[in-house]
Scaffold this motif. Sequence first.
Motif, mmCIF file in Angstrom:
data_model
loop_
_atom_site.group_PDB
_atom_site.id
_atom_site.type_symbol
_atom_site.label_atom_id
_atom_site.label_comp_id
_atom_site.label_asym_id
_atom_site.label_seq_id
_atom_site.Cartn_x
_atom_site.Cartn_y
_atom_site.Cartn_z
ATOM 1 N N LEU A 282 0.465 -1.296 0.113
ATOM 2 C CA LEU A 282 0.015 0.144 -0.317
ATOM 3 C C LEU A 282 0.684 1.041 0.058
ATOM 4 O O LEU A 282 0.691 2.557 -0.690
ATOM 5 C CB LEU A 282 -0.554 -0.176 1.403
ATOM 6 N N GLU A 283 1.983 1.557 0.434
ATOM 7 C CA GLU A 283 2.578 1.938 1.123
ATOM 8 C C GLU A 283 3.246 2.602 -0.725
ATOM 9 O O GLU A 283 3.947 4.065 -1.071
ATOM 10 C CB GLU A 283 3.823 2.340 1.904
ATOM 11 N N GLU A 284 3.422 1.438 -1.049
ATOM 12 C CA GLU A 284 5.019 1.504 -2.585
ATOM 13 C C GLU A 284 3.300 2.312 -3.774
ATOM 14 O O GLU A 284 4.171 2.784 -3.976
ATOM 15 C CB GLU A 284 5.062 0.361 -2.839
ATOM 16 N N ARG A 285 2.314 1.359 -3.578
ATOM 17 C CA ARG A 285 0.871 2.483 -4.477
ATOM 18 C C ARG A 285 1.009 3.515 -4.665
ATOM 19 O O ARG A 285 1.276 4.710 -5.269
ATOM 20 C CB ARG A 285 0.192 1.437 -3.826
ATOM 21 N N ILE A 286 0.871 4.169 -3.108
ATOM 22 C CA ILE A 286 1.032 6.082 -2.772
ATOM 23 C C ILE A 286 1.998 6.345 -3.319
ATOM 24 O O ILE A 286 2.497 7.755 -4.104
ATOM 25 C CB ILE A 286 1.213 6.197 -1.467
ATOM 26 N N ALA A 287 3.242 5.560 -2.794
ATOM 27 C CA ALA A 287 4.837 6.905 -3.167
ATOM 28 C C ALA A 287 4.102 6.546 -4.684
ATOM 29 O O ALA A 287 4.788 7.408 -5.339
ATOM 30 C CB ALA A 287 5.846 5.811 -3.017
ATOM 31 N N GLN A 288 4.434 6.023 -5.663
ATOM 32 C CA GLN A 288 5.015 5.228 -6.863
ATOM 33 C C GLN A 288 3.585 6.319 -7.636
ATOM 34 O O GLN A 288 3.792 6.237 -8.683
ATOM 35 C CB GLN A 288 4.119 3.989 -7.353
ATOM 36 N N SER A 289 2.592 6.678 -6.678
ATOM 37 C CA SER A 289 1.259 7.656 -7.986
ATOM 38 C C SER A 289 1.734 9.051 -7.590
ATOM 39 O O SER A 289 1.932 9.413 -9.165
ATOM 40 C CB SER A 289 0.465 7.504 -6.657
ATOM 41 N N VAL A 290 3.015 9.363 -7.562
ATOM 42 C CA VAL A 290 4.163 10.084 -7.589
ATOM 43 C C VAL A 290 3.731 11.767 -6.627
ATOM 44 O O VAL A 290 3.730 12.792 -6.808
ATOM 45 C CB VAL A 290 4.018 10.709 -9.254
ATOM 46 N N LEU A 291 1.534 11.394 -6.418
ATOM 47 C CA LEU A 291 1.367 12.017 -6.002
ATOM 48 C C LEU A 291 1.544 13.047 -3.903
ATOM 49 O O LEU A 291 1.995 13.854 -4.344
ATOM 50 C CB LEU A 291 -0.064 11.655 -5.277
ATOM 51 N N PRO A 292 2.201 11.725 -3.186
ATOM 52 C CA PRO A 292 3.196 12.858 -2.367
ATOM 53 C C PRO A 292 4.778 13.714 -2.658
ATOM 54 O O PRO A 292 4.199 15.006 -1.841
ATOM 55 C CB PRO A 292 3.230 11.600 -1.914
ATOM 56 N N LYS A 293 5.250 13.249 -3.800
ATOM 57 C CA LYS A 293 6.323 14.293 -3.993
ATOM 58 C C LYS A 293 5.475 14.994 -4.503
ATOM 59 O O LYS A 293 5.782 16.469 -4.335
ATOM 60 C CB LYS A 293 6.674 13.381 -5.275
ATOM 61 N N ALA A 294 4.405 15.551 -5.643
ATOM 62 C CA ALA A 294 3.734 16.497 -5.758
ATOM 63 C C ALA A 294 3.202 17.259 -4.612
ATOM 64 O O ALA A 294 3.038 18.904 -4.499
ATOM 65 C CB ALA A 294 2.285 16.450 -6.860
#
Length: 601
Positions: A282-294
């Motif tokens: 789940l954490e990988e999926r969220i990180a890979q979405s790029v949304l936290p970086k954005a």
Amino acid sequence: MSQLQSLNLHQTSEPLLDVQEMQFWLDKAVAWGQADSPDTQKDSCLHFRRLIEFLQQLLTHINNMSSTTESMKRMPFLGQFLGRLCWNSCIIADDTSRRLLFQCLWGLYSEQPGNAVERKANQWIRKVLCQLATEVDDVAVQELNKSMGLPPEEYHLKVLRKMVALLQENVGMSCNFSGNTNERCSCDSILATSEACVPLVSCPEAAPLIGALLQRPATCVRAHLSEDFLDALSSAYSSQGLSLEEPAIVSLWYHSLSSLEEAMLSLLESVLADTGSPLQKLEERIAQSVLPKACAQHCSIFLVASDIFRSVLKQTEGNESVKSLIQIFTSCFLREMAALQPQKCISLKAFFPQSPQRLLVPLLTLPSEMPQKAWRHHLNWLSSSLQRLAEEEDSSSSTRGNHKVFEAWFLLVQCSQWMQVTLQLLVMSVPEDCGPLLWLLTFYHHPTNRGHNKALQLTRAREALDHLLSLFSVLAGPLPFDRLQSLVTLLSSQPQQPSPSSLLILNLLVGFAVFFQQSLNKSTEILQTVVDQSGLVDEAACVLRSLELRLNEGSCLSGDANRVHLRIEALQNTLTHMHAGRSPAVNQARTLTHSIAGEST
């Protein structure tokens, strides 16, 4: 009136173009367009160098005009002159002349056409550029292909790439706006360029230009992008018809609210539809979405994401999957913030403008960043601070108090790794020291009096705590039947949907099974019996996964970490086997996210 008089600058005080030079090139353009012979091609080649110099002068003149209307008044046949050159195969075959022609056309394009002349000029310019970049059954194009010896498809592809490169070069020019609205600016062509890209958004050759447009610093009021361009990009990206680099994706979300909302809702749906996945995935999926970086790079994106999460929480106050998602997302965001270069960082207060500021730093501080001996004091302080906010809400008849309490709770959910610490210390405390911690845990599940009474929930929590202490203190022999039944009754108040009270008590039950100094077999027996009779096997598994996530963030007492992780793994296996014999739960994720989307719009 001669064509020379039509193209005249009407005797300006400081003419930028020589009158005889203008007449000469206009005649040449007409002559070159009327015949296609070796002599004509030879003549155009002989005069090519001088033509380049004239086009450069013409471009300077156009850029010095205050508007397209003024340019057309002083040079009525300017469009005809440029159009003839655009269809001359020898002229547009050269990079330099083609670049100058395109720049002249973009210089004449009006960002906000103010009259019929400018609107007609815009329409004509778009048509010329489109015809140059697409395959059409046109005599000029056929002649150009014939003279260059290229198949039509290859020619159009080469022209498109050249156009993209030239436009990308213009987009990359630095802003020269002086503040005078009557003067032209290098940013004037940004809107026109983005509009021209609308039919090209799914074309791989246009990707560099699209990326340059999206990532251009928004430092000038004239550099805004076309809404049609952003809508086309959003639609193509969501349908996977467009491949963008990560920086361009972040810029798209920054410019397009609808695209950002769609990305957030897609993430919500994918996460809530797969509640059984390990939290690491789940954490990988969220990180890979790029949304936290954005979110870390653009405060405005984080504020939109936070508003969407608020909407979710208002609809599902007790949903553990939603709380876990929000906490993981916030953790990923904070890691991205820490990875930014110092000069790119802004104050965390800007990202949490609605949160109670005195609670911001204490809650955003990770348990691992604080000595473990200070945890209890820290949590007692948080409990007393939140109690004061809650008391102010109870004594206030306005919605302002409710808003403050909700924002404090939302921040607590974002930083809910502290709730695991609260649960662990509560289980390991003597009854006399449980008050502040039990209140904090109850507040986490019951932040307001909306639909339930906080005092009643706290009473039930104390009652459940008493039953759990009795059950988990049994070292040998059968479990007290009356305690088991009382606990099942508290958990089964709403069998069709777990109430906030049930989830609070379920968290206490799981916390005791994990942290209490009881044998694993006895703890497993208690957990298995209670959740089976109360019908909360899936919910217990979700609570256990959330607990595991927070433990991985350094919020477990160091001397107990290994034992706790082993117990969690064993309890998860037990619940997995129990779940295998049960029918799958109704997938509520899609219904939830669609209702959120309706509320957002």
